[in-house]
Scaffold this motif. Structure first.
Motif, mmCIF file in Angstrom:
data_model
loop_
_atom_site.group_PDB
_atom_site.id
_atom_site.type_symbol
_atom_site.label_atom_id
_atom_site.label_comp_id
_atom_site.label_asym_id
_atom_site.label_seq_id
_atom_site.Cartn_x
_atom_site.Cartn_y
_atom_site.Cartn_z
ATOM 1 N N ARG A 154 45.375 39.292 44.645
ATOM 2 C CA ARG A 154 44.988 40.708 44.572
ATOM 3 C C ARG A 154 46.205 41.624 44.566
ATOM 4 O O ARG A 154 46.192 42.672 43.948
ATOM 5 C CB ARG A 154 44.021 41.044 45.705
ATOM 6 N N GLU A 157 47.432 41.562 41.139
ATOM 7 C CA GLU A 157 46.583 42.423 40.318
ATOM 8 C C GLU A 157 46.918 43.899 40.530
ATOM 9 O O GLU A 157 47.080 44.662 39.584
ATOM 10 C CB GLU A 157 45.120 42.163 40.683
ATOM 11 N N ARG A 158 47.052 44.258 41.786
ATOM 12 C CA ARG A 158 47.341 45.650 42.134
ATOM 13 C C ARG A 158 48.672 46.105 41.522
ATOM 14 O O ARG A 158 48.802 47.226 41.035
ATOM 15 C CB ARG A 158 47.412 45.792 43.655
ATOM 16 N N ASP B 163 33.245 39.469 47.003
ATOM 17 C CA ASP B 163 34.356 39.478 46.055
ATOM 18 C C ASP B 163 34.572 40.900 45.518
ATOM 19 O O ASP B 163 35.694 41.406 45.461
ATOM 20 C CB ASP B 163 34.025 38.510 44.916
ATOM 21 N N LEU B 166 36.122 43.087 48.150
ATOM 22 C CA LEU B 166 37.557 42.837 48.287
ATOM 23 C C LEU B 166 38.319 43.544 47.164
ATOM 24 O O LEU B 166 39.352 44.161 47.388
ATOM 25 C CB LEU B 166 37.860 41.340 48.257
ATOM 26 N N ASP B 167 37.782 43.452 45.953
ATOM 27 C CA ASP B 167 38.409 44.120 44.806
ATOM 28 C C ASP B 167 38.500 45.612 45.033
ATOM 29 O O ASP B 167 39.508 46.239 44.744
ATOM 30 C CB ASP B 167 37.579 43.887 43.535
ATOM 31 N N VAL B 170 41.161 46.790 47.283
ATOM 32 C CA VAL B 170 42.487 46.715 46.686
ATOM 33 C C VAL B 170 42.732 47.900 45.756
ATOM 34 O O VAL B 170 43.785 48.527 45.802
ATOM 35 C CB VAL B 170 42.675 45.381 45.928
#
Lengths: 213, 194
Positions: A154, A157-158, B163, B166-167, B170
Motif C-alpha cells: 500500500r 501504491e501511495r 480490503d 484498508l485502501d 491509504v
C-alpha cells in the motif's frame, strides 16, 4: 508522491513483452525454488530503473548489505550509486548501508525504508526491492509477514513506486504462500523447465504462458 | 470505538493547554497534564492519542514516550515541537509530529490522522485473520466445492470489504510518518503474540 505517472519498464531482458511495463504503484512477488536465482532476477527488475535515473531502495534480509549491493552493482553495470539506498537487515551492518538489526525488526525496517524513500524523493520514480521474504518468515509468524507485505504494497501504491520482493515457495506451506501472494498485485514465478529457467506472470489481466528467461 | 476518542494533551504552558482543550472539547474526551508525572498518572489503555511537547520541565517528550511505550500503552503519539522536525522524530518512535504554532485545523488533522493509523492497524488485524481463515478453508481440498459454499462466500465478502477499507485509509493519508508508525504497531503486536 510522484508526479510522473510513466509506467515502470522492467527492462529488455524481461521475458514477457506484454507485461514489461508496470503501472506505478505495482507490487511484484518473485517466486522461485532453490536452485533458481530469483535474487538475480529481482535485481534485474530493479536495475532497469537504476539505469534510467530512478531511485532504488534495496533491502537485504539474508545476505549482508555490502555483499548484496556489490552483487547488485554488477547487475546495473554502470554508476548511479547516489540513487541507491541499501538497507542491511541481517544485523551485519557495514559501510554505506543503513543497518537494521534483524529481518524481523519491522520498526527499524519502517524507519529505514522511510529514510530511503525520502532520500530518493528527488528522483523521478522509485523502485523498492526486498530479498527476501523467506528469511523474514524465519523471524516472524506468517501473519506478521503478511501484514508487512500488505502495508508495504500500500505504501508502494501511495507513493506511485514499484515494489519487488522475492520468496522461495518451497520454504513455506501452501496456505502461507497463498496468503503472501494475496498481498501483491503481480506474481512472477520462476521454475526450471526443460533445459533452463522459465517464467510466467500472473496479474490483474490473467496468467501468461511459461517463457524461457 | 465506543464514545468519542480520548486525547491526552501534555503541555506545560497553561494557556496553550486551555486553548487546545477548548478546540478539542466536544469532538473528543480531552485530558490534560502540565508535566510528565501527571501524564504518566493519567495515561492508560483508554487513551487513544497523546500529544507530547518536545521539551517539558523534568524531561523531554521522547523520554516520556519511551516510558509509555515501555509500559505497553497502545496509544498513538504525536510530538509537538517548535523546531523544524525531521526523520529523527520517526526514529524516536513518534507516530506523527506537529509544528508550533499549532492551529485548530492542524491539531484536529493530526489527531484524525493518528486515529486513522490506529483504525488501519485494527482493520489489518481483522483482514489478516480472515485471509488466514480463507486459506485454511481452501486447503481442505475440493476447492471448487468450498468456493461455492455460503460460508466461503460470506468470508470473501468480508475480506473484500476490509480490503476496500484498508485502501481507503491509504488514499486519505498523505502523512509520510504513517508507514513507519504502522510497521511499529505490527512489530509491537508480534512481540506480544509470541
Amino acid at each position: 508522491m510522484s508526479d510522473d505517472e510513466a509506467a515502470f519498464d522492467l527492462g529488455p531482458s524481461f521475458p514477457h513483452e506484454s507485461s514489461r511495463q508496470m503501472a506505478p504503484g505495482t507490487a511484484i512477488l518473485v517466486l522461485g525454488p532453490a536452485g533458481v536465482d530469483r535474487r538475480a532476477f529481482a535485481y534485474e527488475l530493479l536495475a532497469a530503473g537504476q539505469r534510467r535515473a530512478e531511485g532504488v531502495v534495496l533491502v537485504s534480509t539474508d545476505v549482508p548489505g555490502a555483499a548484496a549491493s556489490g552483487a547488485y552493482r554488477e547487475v546495473t553495470g554502470e554508476p548511479g550509486d547516489e540513487r541507491l539506498f541499501v538497507v542491511d537487515a541481517t544485523g551485519t551492518g557495514g559501510e554505506d548501508v543503513h543497518a537494521v538489526s534483524s529481518p524481523g525488526s519491522l520498526t527499524e525496517l519502517g524507519t529505514a525504508l522511510t529514510r530511503g524513500f525520502r532520500e530518493l524523493a528527488d528522483t523521478p520514480q522509485t523502485r523498492v526491492g526486498l530479498c527476501s521474504l523467506t528469511s523474514m518468515l524465519d523471524h516472524l509468524d506468517r501473519g506478521g509477514v503478511f501484514k508487512f507485505c500488505t502495508t508495504l504494497s500500500r505504501e508502494v501504491e501511495r507513493g506511485g513506486m514499484l515494489g519487488v520482493a522475492t520468496l522461495n515457495p518451497d520454504s513455506c506451506n501452501e496456505q502461507t504462500l497463498a496468503m503472501l501472494t494475496d498481498a501483491f498485485d503481480v506474481v512472477v514465478e520462476l521454475d526450471e523447465r526443460g533445459s533452463g529457467v522459465s517464467c510466467r506472470v500472473t496479474g490483474p489481466d490473467g496468467r501468461s504462458n511459461w517463457s524461457p528467461v | 470505538m465506543a464514545g468519542p476518542p480520548t486525547v491526552l494533551v501534555v503541555e506545560d504552558e497553561g494557556k496553550l493547554r486551555e486553548t487546545y482543550e477548548l478546540w478539542l472539547d466536544g469532538e473528543y474526551d480531552v485530558l490534560t497534564a502540565p508535566d510528565w508525572e501527571r501524564a504518566l498518572e493519567l495515561v492508560d489503555d483508554g487513551v487513544d492519542v497523546v500529544l507530547l511537547d518536545r521539551l517539558m520541565p523534568g524531561g523531554s517528550g521522547s523520554e516520556v514516550l519511551a516510558e509509555l511505550r515501555d509500559r505497553g500503552v497502545g496509544a498513538k503519539y504525536a510530538m509537538v515541537t517548535a523546531v523544524e522536525p525531521d526523520l529523527d522524530i520517526v526514529e524516536m518512535g513518534f507516530d506523527a509530529y506537529l509544528t508550533k504554532p499549532v492551529d485548530r485545523e492542524g491539531l484536529t488533522e493530526a489527531i484524525e490522522s493518528l486515529l486513522a493509523q490506529a483504525e488501519y492497524s485494527d482493520t489489518l488485524d481483522e483482514y489478516t485473520s480472515l485471509v488466514e481463515k480463507r486459506e485454511t478453508l481452501l486447503s481442505r481440498g475440493d476447492e471448487a466445492g468450498i468456493r461455492d459454499s455460503e460460508e466461503f462466500q460470506r468470508l470473501q465478502t468480508q475480506i473484500d470489504e476490509l480490503d476496500a477499507r484498508l485502501d481507503q485509509s491509504v488514499t486519505t493519508d498523505d502523512d509520510t510518518t504513517g508507514f513507519a508508525a504502522t510497521l511499529r504497531a505490527i512489530d509491537a503486536e508480534q512481540g506480544e503474540g509470541s
